[in-house]
Design an enzyme around this catalytic site. Sequence first.
Site, PDB file in Angstrom:
ATOM      1  N   ARG A 103       5.535 -10.699  -5.442  1.00  0.00           N
ATOM      2  CA  ARG A 103       4.484  -9.676  -5.907  1.00  0.00           C
ATOM      3  C   ARG A 103       3.390 -10.485  -6.744  1.00  0.00           C
ATOM      4  NH1 ARG A 103       5.017  -8.088 -11.181  1.00  0.00           N
ATOM      5  NH2 ARG A 103       7.371  -8.255 -11.250  1.00  0.00           N
TER       6      ARG A 103
ATOM      7  N   ASP B  44     -19.270  -0.111  -2.888  1.00  0.00           N
ATOM      8  CA  ASP B  44     -18.225  -0.091  -1.767  1.00  0.00           C
ATOM      9  C   ASP B  44     -18.985  -0.226  -0.245  1.00  0.00           C
ATOM     10  OD1 ASP B  44     -16.749   1.094   0.096  1.00  0.00           O
ATOM     11  OD2 ASP B  44     -16.016   2.691  -0.947  1.00  0.00           O
TER      12      ASP B  44
ATOM     13  N   LYS C  25     -10.223   0.040   7.394  1.00  0.00           N
ATOM     14  CA  LYS C  25     -11.214   0.348   8.298  1.00  0.00           C
ATOM     15  C   LYS C  25     -11.591  -0.554   9.157  1.00  0.00           C
ATOM     16  CE  LYS C  25     -10.767   4.357   6.034  1.00  0.00           C
ATOM     17  NZ  LYS C  25      -9.985   4.105   4.849  1.00  0.00           N
TER      18      LYS C  25
ATOM     19  N   TYR D 186     -17.097   8.741  -1.372  1.00  0.00           N
ATOM     20  CA  TYR D 186     -15.870   9.156  -0.403  1.00  0.00           C
ATOM     21  C   TYR D 186     -14.995   9.858  -1.432  1.00  0.00           C
ATOM     22  CZ  TYR D 186     -10.937   8.618   0.788  1.00  0.00           C
ATOM     23  OH  TYR D 186      -9.598   8.974   1.284  1.00  0.00           O
TER      24      TYR D 186
END
Length: 381
Positions: free
Chosen positions: A48, A175, A200, A101
């Site tokens: 982690r 973004d 993406k 978005y």
Amino acid sequence: MTEFSTRAIHSGQEPDGATGAVIPPLHLTSTYVQDGIGGLRGGYEYSRSGNPTRDALQTLLADLDGGVAAFSFSSGLAGEDALLRAYLEPGARIVMGNDVYGGTHRLANRLHVPWGVELVTVEMSEPDRVRAALADSPAKTVLWVETPTNPLMKIADIETLAAIGHEAGALVVVDNTFASPALQQPLSLGADVVVYSTTKYLGGHSDVVGGAVVLRDQELADQVQFVQFGGGAISSPFDAWLTIRGIKTLSVRMERHSSNAQAIAEALLAHPAVEHVHYPGLPEHPGHAIAAKQMSGFGGMLSVALAGGPEAAKRFAESTELFALAESLGGVESLIGYPSEMTHASVKGTELAVPENVVRLSVGIEDVRDLVADVQQALDR
């Protein structure tokens, strides 16, 4: 400095020292043996907090965008949330576009506004409106820029907005998911932070979910790193490895995505069933000149408004054969979606609602002749 496509293949990807393997090994481990208490090998104790495969991806991401640090998350929204939690406090303000978005707006509106953060939406393609929205900003203010926007493909002038944001004391976040670092470099244009859904174009093969935050300020990077460590929204080693693999072909894929999308946009523009085509590569697009200035290509995303209204739009979205009806974008295969009831359902009935005659296309890298034929047969039904 080597060129982008070279760095995309080699940065953070030194051959394995033990075996000489050209592709660095995938470290599928949750924990690490220590040489005595506190005797860490390479600084690793638990995955982690750190993993060699994730670190390799983060080195690569930082290099591609010119940041001092990058962090790989379990999703794009996880990265956005960590950034906002690291920077904001009750009484802060977020100024974002009225065409962002839907998931980004939902994150800010449903999770951060109840915490005491003010959310303001504005037309980002009009700098004077942005300047007004930033007037009398609190000490902690974020100017959130998405360009091109999802799904109406609006273009914001990053350099101009960064200057306006910094004038007001705001943190400027871009973004860059639709363009990818292969086509647009927001940090070089004045932005402070770049965020991605690596699901993406960076991953590029519709087989991994992830996100990234790239920063140019080390102090804020340290804060984001702590929020990620404390909250645990890390990408798994295998997801990181898949994303690295995808990035190696990012440059060549974006060239094909862009050329295919340009051809599709021009074909749609000529069809009588089409009311409007939203694609910055078209000279008539209102943001074409700005996009040409700040992007090296116009990307693989476009949207189209159908003259026949919602029913025509739904029929078109359900009639393609190569374009698969599915959410997401940026993969090698072509996808088609109906934003009003799919990706942007959460903002239906608000200022951010997508017109119901709009269909979004993620243009893949298949043969462009086949793709043009597919959209034309779907429109002719």
